[in-house]
Design a protein around this motif. Sequence first.
Motif, PDB file in Angstrom:
ATOM      1  N   ASP A 142       0.837  -1.204   0.000  1.00  0.00           N
ATOM      2  CA  ASP A 142       0.000   0.000   0.000  1.00  0.00           C
ATOM      3  C   ASP A 142       0.875   1.257   0.000  1.00  0.00           C
ATOM      4  O   ASP A 142       0.590   2.227  -0.701  1.00  0.00           O
ATOM      5  CB  ASP A 142      -0.919   0.003   1.212  1.00  0.00           C
ATOM      6  N   ASN A 143       1.935   1.229   0.819  1.00  0.00           N
ATOM      7  CA  ASN A 143       2.847   2.355   0.840  1.00  0.00           C
ATOM      8  C   ASN A 143       3.511   2.558  -0.512  1.00  0.00           C
ATOM      9  O   ASN A 143       3.746   3.678  -0.950  1.00  0.00           O
ATOM     10  CB  ASN A 143       3.921   2.159   1.916  1.00  0.00           C
ATOM     11  N   SER A 144       3.832   1.452  -1.173  1.00  0.00           N
ATOM     12  CA  SER A 144       4.467   1.545  -2.483  1.00  0.00           C
ATOM     13  C   SER A 144       3.525   2.199  -3.495  1.00  0.00           C
ATOM     14  O   SER A 144       3.938   3.026  -4.301  1.00  0.00           O
ATOM     15  CB  SER A 144       4.883   0.151  -2.967  1.00  0.00           C
ATOM     16  N   ALA A 145       2.252   1.837  -3.414  1.00  0.00           N
ATOM     17  CA  ALA A 145       1.267   2.436  -4.324  1.00  0.00           C
ATOM     18  C   ALA A 145       1.102   3.925  -4.031  1.00  0.00           C
ATOM     19  O   ALA A 145       1.020   4.753  -4.948  1.00  0.00           O
ATOM     20  CB  ALA A 145      -0.073   1.719  -4.187  1.00  0.00           C
ATOM     21  N   THR A 146       1.086   4.253  -2.742  1.00  0.00           N
ATOM     22  CA  THR A 146       0.980   5.664  -2.357  1.00  0.00           C
ATOM     23  C   THR A 146       2.214   6.436  -2.810  1.00  0.00           C
ATOM     24  O   THR A 146       2.115   7.583  -3.262  1.00  0.00           O
ATOM     25  CB  THR A 146       0.828   5.804  -0.830  1.00  0.00           C
ATOM     26  N   ALA A 147       3.390   5.806  -2.704  1.00  0.00           N
ATOM     27  CA  ALA A 147       4.633   6.458  -3.137  1.00  0.00           C
ATOM     28  C   ALA A 147       4.575   6.811  -4.617  1.00  0.00           C
ATOM     29  O   ALA A 147       5.034   7.891  -5.033  1.00  0.00           O
ATOM     30  CB  ALA A 147       5.826   5.555  -2.842  1.00  0.00           C
ATOM     31  N   LYS A 148       4.009   5.937  -5.424  1.00  0.00           N
ATOM     32  CA  LYS A 148       3.872   6.224  -6.858  1.00  0.00           C
ATOM     33  C   LYS A 148       2.944   7.412  -7.088  1.00  0.00           C
ATOM     34  O   LYS A 148       3.205   8.261  -7.956  1.00  0.00           O
ATOM     35  CB  LYS A 148       3.351   4.987  -7.590  1.00  0.00           C
ATOM     36  N   GLN A 149       1.882   7.480  -6.316  1.00  0.00           N
ATOM     37  CA  GLN A 149       0.960   8.618  -6.449  1.00  0.00           C
ATOM     38  C   GLN A 149       1.649   9.920  -6.058  1.00  0.00           C
ATOM     39  O   GLN A 149       1.490  10.949  -6.728  1.00  0.00           O
ATOM     40  CB  GLN A 149      -0.265   8.388  -5.566  1.00  0.00           C
ATOM     41  N   LEU A 150       2.421   9.873  -4.974  1.00  0.00           N
ATOM     42  CA  LEU A 150       3.097  11.078  -4.513  1.00  0.00           C
ATOM     43  C   LEU A 150       4.202  11.510  -5.467  1.00  0.00           C
ATOM     44  O   LEU A 150       4.459  12.708  -5.641  1.00  0.00           O
ATOM     45  CB  LEU A 150       3.668  10.867  -3.105  1.00  0.00           C
ATOM     46  N   LEU A 151       4.879  10.543  -6.095  1.00  0.00           N
ATOM     47  CA  LEU A 151       5.889  10.881  -7.096  1.00  0.00           C
ATOM     48  C   LEU A 151       5.236  11.602  -8.275  1.00  0.00           C
ATOM     49  O   LEU A 151       5.760  12.613  -8.769  1.00  0.00           O
ATOM     50  CB  LEU A 151       6.618   9.620  -7.564  1.00  0.00           C
ATOM     51  N   ALA A 152       4.098  11.094  -8.700  1.00  0.00           N
ATOM     52  CA  ALA A 152       3.372  11.746  -9.795  1.00  0.00           C
ATOM     53  C   ALA A 152       2.939  13.155  -9.384  1.00  0.00           C
ATOM     54  O   ALA A 152       2.967  14.101 -10.193  1.00  0.00           O
ATOM     55  CB  ALA A 152       2.150  10.921 -10.186  1.00  0.00           C
ATOM     56  N   LEU A 153       2.575  13.315  -8.113  1.00  0.00           N
ATOM     57  CA  LEU A 153       2.161  14.617  -7.601  1.00  0.00           C
ATOM     58  C   LEU A 153       3.341  15.602  -7.648  1.00  0.00           C
ATOM     59  O   LEU A 153       3.180  16.762  -8.049  1.00  0.00           O
ATOM     60  CB  LEU A 153       1.648  14.462  -6.172  1.00  0.00           C
ATOM     61  N   LEU A 154       4.528  15.133  -7.259  1.00  0.00           N
ATOM     62  CA  LEU A 154       5.701  16.004  -7.282  1.00  0.00           C
ATOM     63  C   LEU A 154       6.155  16.303  -8.711  1.00  0.00           C
ATOM     64  O   LEU A 154       6.692  17.384  -8.981  1.00  0.00           O
ATOM     65  CB  LEU A 154       6.837  15.370  -6.482  1.00  0.00           C
ATOM     66  N   GLN A 155       5.930  15.372  -9.607  1.00  0.00           N
ATOM     67  CA  GLN A 155       6.224  15.652 -11.019  1.00  0.00           C
ATOM     68  C   GLN A 155       5.333  16.780 -11.530  1.00  0.00           C
ATOM     69  O   GLN A 155       5.773  17.649 -12.293  1.00  0.00           O
ATOM     70  CB  GLN A 155       6.033  14.383 -11.859  1.00  0.00           C
ATOM     71  N   GLU A 156       4.083  16.800 -11.088  1.00  0.00           N
ATOM     72  CA  GLU A 156       3.180  17.884 -11.451  1.00  0.00           C
ATOM     73  C   GLU A 156       3.602  19.187 -10.773  1.00  0.00           C
ATOM     74  O   GLU A 156       3.484  20.273 -11.359  1.00  0.00           O
ATOM     75  CB  GLU A 156       1.746  17.527 -11.053  1.00  0.00           C
ATOM     76  N   THR A 157       4.127  19.073  -9.545  1.00  0.00           N
ATOM     77  CA  THR A 157       4.641  20.259  -8.859  1.00  0.00           C
ATOM     78  C   THR A 157       5.787  20.881  -9.655  1.00  0.00           C
ATOM     79  O   THR A 157       5.868  22.107  -9.810  1.00  0.00           O
ATOM     80  CB  THR A 157       5.136  19.898  -7.441  1.00  0.00           C
ATOM     81  N   VAL A 158       6.690  20.046 -10.159  1.00  0.00           N
ATOM     82  CA  VAL A 158       7.799  20.532 -10.980  1.00  0.00           C
ATOM     83  C   VAL A 158       7.260  21.206 -12.241  1.00  0.00           C
ATOM     84  O   VAL A 158       7.762  22.254 -12.667  1.00  0.00           O
ATOM     85  CB  VAL A 158       8.764  19.387 -11.335  1.00  0.00           C
TER      86      VAL A 158
END
Length: 488
Positions: free
Chosen positions: A106-122
């Motif tokens: 579950d944490n791994s799936a959340t990590a992927k979501q957060l990485l995508a979120l930070l890519q959008e932040t960039v």
Amino acid sequence: MRVSSTMMIQNYMNAVNGNYDTQAKLVEENTTQQRLNRPSDDPVGYARYLAYTNSDVANQQYMENAQNGISWMKSSNDALTNIKNQYDTFIEQVNQAANTQNQTVDNSATAKQLLALLQETVSQANTQVGDRYLFAGQKDKTQPFTMSDGKIERGLSKTLDDAQSDFFGKTVDINGVATKVKGGTQVGNLNQMLSLKGSDGAEYYLDPSTGYIFSQDFVQNGYKEKINLGQTSVTAADAVGRVDLKPDNGSPLAGLPANAGDLAAGNLNASSYASETNYNNLTTSVRKNFINKYFDTNNGAITADGKALDTAGLSAVGTDKTFSFNTIQQYTVTYNGDDNKISMVKLSGGVDTTRDSVNVTGSDVFGDSDIFGASHGTAALNDMLTVVAEMDGGNQKWLSSDGVTLANNAAGVLQQSQTALASRQGAYSNAVDTMENQNIVIKDNINNVNGVNTAAVMTKLITAQTIYNISIAMGKNVLPKSIADYLS
């Protein structure tokens, strides 16, 4: 007095020509809607007219600058608001992961979501107005932020909470004044130590401001027992050992009391510094001579010398253990802009970047640097990418302490930049209001000195034309007849 026919003719012609000149001036005033069409019309009035006109031109330019500045800041604020919304989601997800019993998957799936979120932040951080990047400083034609294509092996830090920062603090003598300084190295709003692993397999933390090494258990739990026993701050006896970090500016590392007895007796072993600047320079010196030997100054990646410690080990006085650095595989963001301000002058006088700047830079939005002396302009982003990596690895204990702190700090840095931007935008809006009022006054002054009353001008013109026509009609009675008139 005898009036000759020549004088009569001359007087008549002067009167007619004068009337004609009056008509011509009135026609010109009516056509141009200006009383002053050349300096000779009214030298004093014309000088005032030029002064008012120059004021009008300057006021219009300043108003245009201010309006352009407001437009730039509104675009910047829109992008920062989007980033804040992404941060809010990020913090919420980190808190959930830190405070629930999620499985690693579950944490791994959340990590992927957060990485995508930070890519959008960039992506938001690379927002443009026209062909200019909002957050690149004066290098606004260069894309400011880039995320690495792959993961790098980067150093790890320990972020102290408020209680830890107070307990691990030290007293230093600055220009004769005993000053209590928080523990660890101050990095923006954070106080941090470097994460180590010992030759015994245990975890440790190095305080770069003192060189002392403490066990992970003592930093996280053991210090609380000391507080319960009445010890108010850390001592050298609490440390596992000490590394000589070799400052190059002649300043000593901050010292600690030898033990609890010395602490209670007030023997604080405070190192002396001539000024606060000299003490703050200690951080720069330690980075240059120690930290930057082991970590890259661009992104905090561990260097070959740093990796060599896995076998050679870092020695410390007071222990036979050796140490190496803990690392993590993570993505990083690099800042390609600068910290210079863009000024759109809204008031007369010299340029004041504090007063006239309209932009915020990468350092303003994401922090200036990290504990490694790296991540210029992207410190908060790279900290959040560390959170993503730790979440992907299922390190829930780390998330509940350091992870939550780093995420909240990133939001705090962003909020500071938003507040500063909003303050300057308000100042620019007030300046526009002031200049609009000034514009009314200047226009009134110009109209008073150079304006015309159209109705009055037309009345005078009709009167002049009537007099002119009458004069022409009466001319035959004034001008003497020629021989041709008699012959006819």
